[in-house]
Design a protein around this motif. Structure first.
Motif, PDB file in Angstrom:
ATOM      1  N   PRO A  25      -8.464 -10.897  12.247  1.00 22.00           N
ATOM      2  CA  PRO A  25      -8.757 -10.578  13.649  1.00 22.00           C
ATOM      3  C   PRO A  25      -9.765  -9.429  13.740  1.00 22.00           C
ATOM      4  CG  PRO A  25      -6.369 -10.610  13.254  1.00 22.00           C
ATOM      5  CD  PRO A  25      -7.045 -10.689  11.921  1.00 22.00           C
ATOM      6  N   LYS A  26     -10.474  -9.361  14.857  1.00 22.04           N
ATOM      7  CA  LYS A  26     -11.499  -8.325  15.033  1.00 22.04           C
ATOM      8  C   LYS A  26     -10.908  -6.919  14.961  1.00 22.04           C
ATOM      9  CE  LYS A  26     -11.420  -8.571  20.070  1.00 22.04           C
ATOM     10  NZ  LYS A  26     -12.194  -8.873  21.259  1.00 22.04           N
ATOM     11  N   GLU A  27      -9.654  -6.749  15.349  1.00 22.08           N
ATOM     12  CA  GLU A  27      -9.022  -5.430  15.296  1.00 22.08           C
ATOM     13  C   GLU A  27      -8.879  -4.957  13.846  1.00 22.08           C
ATOM     14  OE1 GLU A  27      -8.143  -7.510  18.998  1.00 22.08           O
ATOM     15  OE2 GLU A  27      -7.669  -8.076  16.934  1.00 22.08           O
ATOM     16  N   ASP A  28      -8.565  -5.885  12.943  1.00 21.15           N
ATOM     17  CA  ASP A  28      -8.458  -5.522  11.531  1.00 21.15           C
ATOM     18  C   ASP A  28      -9.827  -5.211  10.939  1.00 21.15           C
ATOM     19  OD1 ASP A  28      -5.697  -5.696  11.489  1.00 21.15           O
ATOM     20  OD2 ASP A  28      -5.677  -7.754  10.783  1.00 21.15           O
ATOM     21  N   ALA A  29     -10.847  -5.964  11.361  1.00 25.27           N
ATOM     22  CA  ALA A  29     -12.211  -5.657  10.907  1.00 25.27           C
ATOM     23  C   ALA A  29     -12.589  -4.250  11.347  1.00 25.27           C
ATOM     24  CB  ALA A  29     -13.204  -6.682  11.458  1.00 25.27           C
ATOM     25  N   ARG A  30     -12.249  -3.906  12.572  1.00 27.21           N
ATOM     26  CA  ARG A  30     -12.554  -2.561  13.066  1.00 27.21           C
ATOM     27  C   ARG A  30     -11.816  -1.501  12.250  1.00 27.21           C
ATOM     28  NH1 ARG A  30     -13.194  -0.067  19.014  1.00 27.21           N
ATOM     29  NH2 ARG A  30     -13.747   1.993  18.269  1.00 27.21           N
ATOM     30  N   THR A  31     -10.577  -1.761  11.888  1.00 28.55           N
ATOM     31  CA  THR A  31      -9.815  -0.812  11.076  1.00 28.55           C
ATOM     32  C   THR A  31     -10.527  -0.554   9.750  1.00 28.55           C
ATOM     33  OG1 THR A  31      -7.713  -1.464  12.084  1.00 28.55           O
ATOM     34  CG2 THR A  31      -7.603  -0.412   9.906  1.00 28.55           C
ATOM     35  N   VAL A  32     -10.990  -1.615   9.094  1.00 28.48           N
ATOM     36  CA  VAL A  32     -11.695  -1.458   7.815  1.00 28.48           C
ATOM     37  C   VAL A  32     -12.974  -0.653   8.019  1.00 28.48           C
ATOM     38  CG1 VAL A  32     -12.900  -2.674   5.961  1.00 28.48           C
ATOM     39  CG2 VAL A  32     -10.704  -3.543   6.807  1.00 28.48           C
ATOM     40  N   PHE A  33     -13.761  -1.006   9.045  1.00 26.40           N
ATOM     41  CA  PHE A  33     -15.016  -0.289   9.284  1.00 26.40           C
ATOM     42  C   PHE A  33     -14.767   1.162   9.691  1.00 26.40           C
ATOM     43  CE2 PHE A  33     -16.931  -4.630  10.052  1.00 26.40           C
ATOM     44  CZ  PHE A  33     -17.604  -4.647   8.851  1.00 26.40           C
ATOM     45  N   LEU A  97     -16.729   2.502  -3.833  1.00 24.38           N
ATOM     46  CA  LEU A  97     -16.202   1.961  -2.577  1.00 24.38           C
ATOM     47  C   LEU A  97     -14.811   1.384  -2.801  1.00 24.38           C
ATOM     48  CD1 LEU A  97     -17.397   0.779   0.439  1.00 24.38           C
ATOM     49  CD2 LEU A  97     -16.755  -1.260  -0.824  1.00 24.38           C
ATOM     50  N   ARG A  98     -14.650   0.580  -3.847  1.00 25.42           N
ATOM     51  CA  ARG A  98     -13.355  -0.039  -4.140  1.00 25.42           C
ATOM     52  C   ARG A  98     -12.276   1.023  -4.354  1.00 25.42           C
ATOM     53  NH1 ARG A  98     -10.615  -0.688  -8.468  1.00 25.42           N
ATOM     54  NH2 ARG A  98     -12.336  -0.161  -9.853  1.00 25.42           N
ATOM     55  N   LYS A  99     -12.587   2.029  -5.165  1.00 21.15           N
ATOM     56  CA  LYS A  99     -11.609   3.092  -5.418  1.00 21.15           C
ATOM     57  C   LYS A  99     -11.248   3.834  -4.134  1.00 21.15           C
ATOM     58  CE  LYS A  99     -12.661   3.842 -10.262  1.00 21.15           C
ATOM     59  NZ  LYS A  99     -13.336   4.688 -11.241  1.00 21.15           N
ATOM     60  N   HIS A 100     -12.236   4.053  -3.286  1.00 20.02           N
ATOM     61  CA  HIS A 100     -11.964   4.764  -2.036  1.00 20.02           C
ATOM     62  C   HIS A 100     -11.068   3.942  -1.110  1.00 20.02           C
ATOM     63  CE1 HIS A 100     -12.730   8.087   0.641  1.00 20.02           C
ATOM     64  NE2 HIS A 100     -12.838   7.202   1.616  1.00 20.02           N
ATOM     65  N   LEU A 101     -11.264   2.636  -1.090  1.00 13.89           N
ATOM     66  CA  LEU A 101     -10.432   1.786  -0.242  1.00 13.89           C
ATOM     67  C   LEU A 101      -8.964   1.826  -0.657  1.00 13.89           C
ATOM     68  CD1 LEU A 101     -12.749  -1.324   0.250  1.00 13.89           C
ATOM     69  CD2 LEU A 101     -12.004   0.292   2.021  1.00 13.89           C
ATOM     70  N   THR A 102      -8.680   2.124  -1.930  1.00 15.46           N
ATOM     71  CA  THR A 102      -7.285   2.169  -2.387  1.00 15.46           C
ATOM     72  C   THR A 102      -6.513   3.333  -1.768  1.00 15.46           C
ATOM     73  OG1 THR A 102      -7.796   3.460  -4.374  1.00 15.46           O
ATOM     74  CG2 THR A 102      -7.831   1.048  -4.591  1.00 15.46           C
ATOM     75  N   GLU A 103      -7.216   4.306  -1.190  1.00 13.81           N
ATOM     76  CA  GLU A 103      -6.532   5.400  -0.503  1.00 13.81           C
ATOM     77  C   GLU A 103      -5.936   4.941   0.825  1.00 13.81           C
ATOM     78  OE1 GLU A 103      -9.161   8.747  -0.106  1.00 13.81           O
ATOM     79  OE2 GLU A 103      -9.733   8.664  -2.222  1.00 13.81           O
ATOM     80  N   SER A 104      -6.523   3.897   1.427  1.00 13.44           N
ATOM     81  CA  SER A 104      -6.081   3.439   2.739  1.00 13.44           C
ATOM     82  C   SER A 104      -5.343   2.109   2.712  1.00 13.44           C
ATOM     83  CB  SER A 104      -7.287   3.295   3.671  1.00 13.44           C
ATOM     84  OG  SER A 104      -7.909   4.542   3.862  1.00 13.44           O
ATOM     85  N   PHE A 105      -5.600   1.304   1.674  1.00 14.93           N
ATOM     86  CA  PHE A 105      -5.050  -0.048   1.620  1.00 14.93           C
ATOM     87  C   PHE A 105      -4.544  -0.365   0.221  1.00 14.93           C
ATOM     88  CE2 PHE A 105      -8.791  -0.080   4.468  1.00 14.93           C
ATOM     89  CZ  PHE A 105      -8.171  -0.371   5.670  1.00 14.93           C
ATOM     90  N   THR A 106      -3.720  -1.394   0.136  1.00 13.81           N
ATOM     91  CA  THR A 106      -3.430  -2.019  -1.150  1.00 13.81           C
ATOM     92  C   THR A 106      -4.593  -2.960  -1.403  1.00 13.81           C
ATOM     93  OG1 THR A 106      -1.050  -1.864  -0.822  1.00 13.81           O
ATOM     94  CG2 THR A 106      -1.830  -3.510  -2.406  1.00 13.81           C
ATOM     95  N   VAL A 107      -5.279  -2.779  -2.531  1.00 16.85           N
ATOM     96  CA  VAL A 107      -6.505  -3.523  -2.818  1.00 16.85           C
ATOM     97  C   VAL A 107      -6.282  -4.402  -4.040  1.00 16.85           C
ATOM     98  CG1 VAL A 107      -8.942  -3.310  -3.449  1.00 16.85           C
ATOM     99  CG2 VAL A 107      -7.919  -1.655  -1.875  1.00 16.85           C
ATOM    100  N   ARG A 108      -6.614  -5.691  -3.893  1.00 12.13           N
ATOM    101  CA  ARG A 108      -6.529  -6.626  -5.011  1.00 12.13           C
ATOM    102  C   ARG A 108      -7.903  -7.236  -5.231  1.00 12.13           C
ATOM    103  NH1 ARG A 108      -4.700 -12.219  -5.433  1.00 12.13           N
ATOM    104  NH2 ARG A 108      -4.409 -12.153  -3.189  1.00 12.13           N
ATOM    105  N   LEU A 109      -8.406  -7.153  -6.442  1.00 12.62           N
ATOM    106  CA  LEU A 109      -9.683  -7.749  -6.800  1.00 12.62           C
ATOM    107  C   LEU A 109      -9.459  -9.243  -6.991  1.00 12.62           C
ATOM    108  CD1 LEU A 109     -12.685  -7.311  -7.629  1.00 12.62           C
ATOM    109  CD2 LEU A 109     -11.857  -7.039  -9.970  1.00 12.62           C
ATOM    110  N   VAL A 110     -10.189 -10.089  -6.218  1.00 14.82           N
ATOM    111  CA  VAL A 110      -9.984 -11.536  -6.305  1.00 14.82           C
ATOM    112  C   VAL A 110     -11.208 -12.285  -6.819  1.00 14.82           C
ATOM    113  CG1 VAL A 110      -8.135 -11.616  -4.606  1.00 14.82           C
ATOM    114  CG2 VAL A 110     -10.490 -11.840  -3.846  1.00 14.82           C
ATOM    115  N   GLY A 111     -12.334 -11.591  -7.000  1.00 15.02           N
ATOM    116  CA  GLY A 111     -13.502 -12.262  -7.543  1.00 15.02           C
ATOM    117  C   GLY A 111     -14.637 -11.293  -7.803  1.00 15.02           C
ATOM    118  N   THR A 112     -15.472 -11.629  -8.784  1.00 18.33           N
ATOM    119  CA  THR A 112     -16.641 -10.810  -9.099  1.00 18.33           C
ATOM    120  C   THR A 112     -17.809 -11.705  -9.471  1.00 18.33           C
ATOM    121  OG1 THR A 112     -16.117 -10.612 -11.452  1.00 18.33           O
ATOM    122  CG2 THR A 112     -15.244  -8.910 -10.009  1.00 18.33           C
TER     123      THR A 112
END
Length: 131
Positions: A25-33, A97-112
């Motif tokens: 949802p757009k609200e979740d996109a806003r949270t990430v941004f 960026l990935r490491k910083h996101l782990t401070e706010s979210f549970t982050v799972r790498l799903v592809g590279t």
């Protein structure tokens, strides 16, 4: 005679990362941004709210953030559903960026996808679960 300098010029990698958010949802996109904007310089202004582009197709929201300098720390953020984030940039910048996101979210790498100078990663973000 060797004309190569004794101290080669160090390559300066860009701190820019292109971030695409989809499948939420757009609200979740806003949270990430909002998390990214509080931490890094972004091309999305503070009052910018993501909007749905179509009722029938998934919307992809994008931003470019410069991870060279951190403006501040992050705290846990709440999402209503898991969010897919794709990040593309230099190896150092994408990893930061990935490491910083782990401070706010549970982050799972799903592809590279890796290139010579850049990489692209796909992450799955979820709200931190209580311990």
């Amino acid at each position: 005679m060797n004309s190569t300098p004794e101290h080669p010029q160090e390559h300066q990698e860009s701190g820019d990362v292109v971030v695409a958010v989809t499948g939420c949802p757009k609200e979740d996109a806003r949270t990430v941004f909002d998390v990214l904007r509080r931490s890094f310089n972004s091309d999305r202004p503070a009052g910018d709210a993501p909007e749905e582009a179509s009722d029938t197709r998934p919307t992809v929201w994008t931003a470019t953030v410069d991870v060279s300098e951190t403006k501040g720390g992050s705290e846990p953020a709440q999402l209503s559903t898991p969010v897919t984030v794709e990040a593309q940039g230099g190896y150092w910048a994408v990893d930061r960026l990935r490491k910083h996101l782990t401070e706010s979210f549970t982050v799972r790498l799903v592809g590279t996808a890796a290139g010579d100078q850049e990489q692209e990663i796909r992450l799955r973000l979820e709200s931190h679960r209580p311990a």
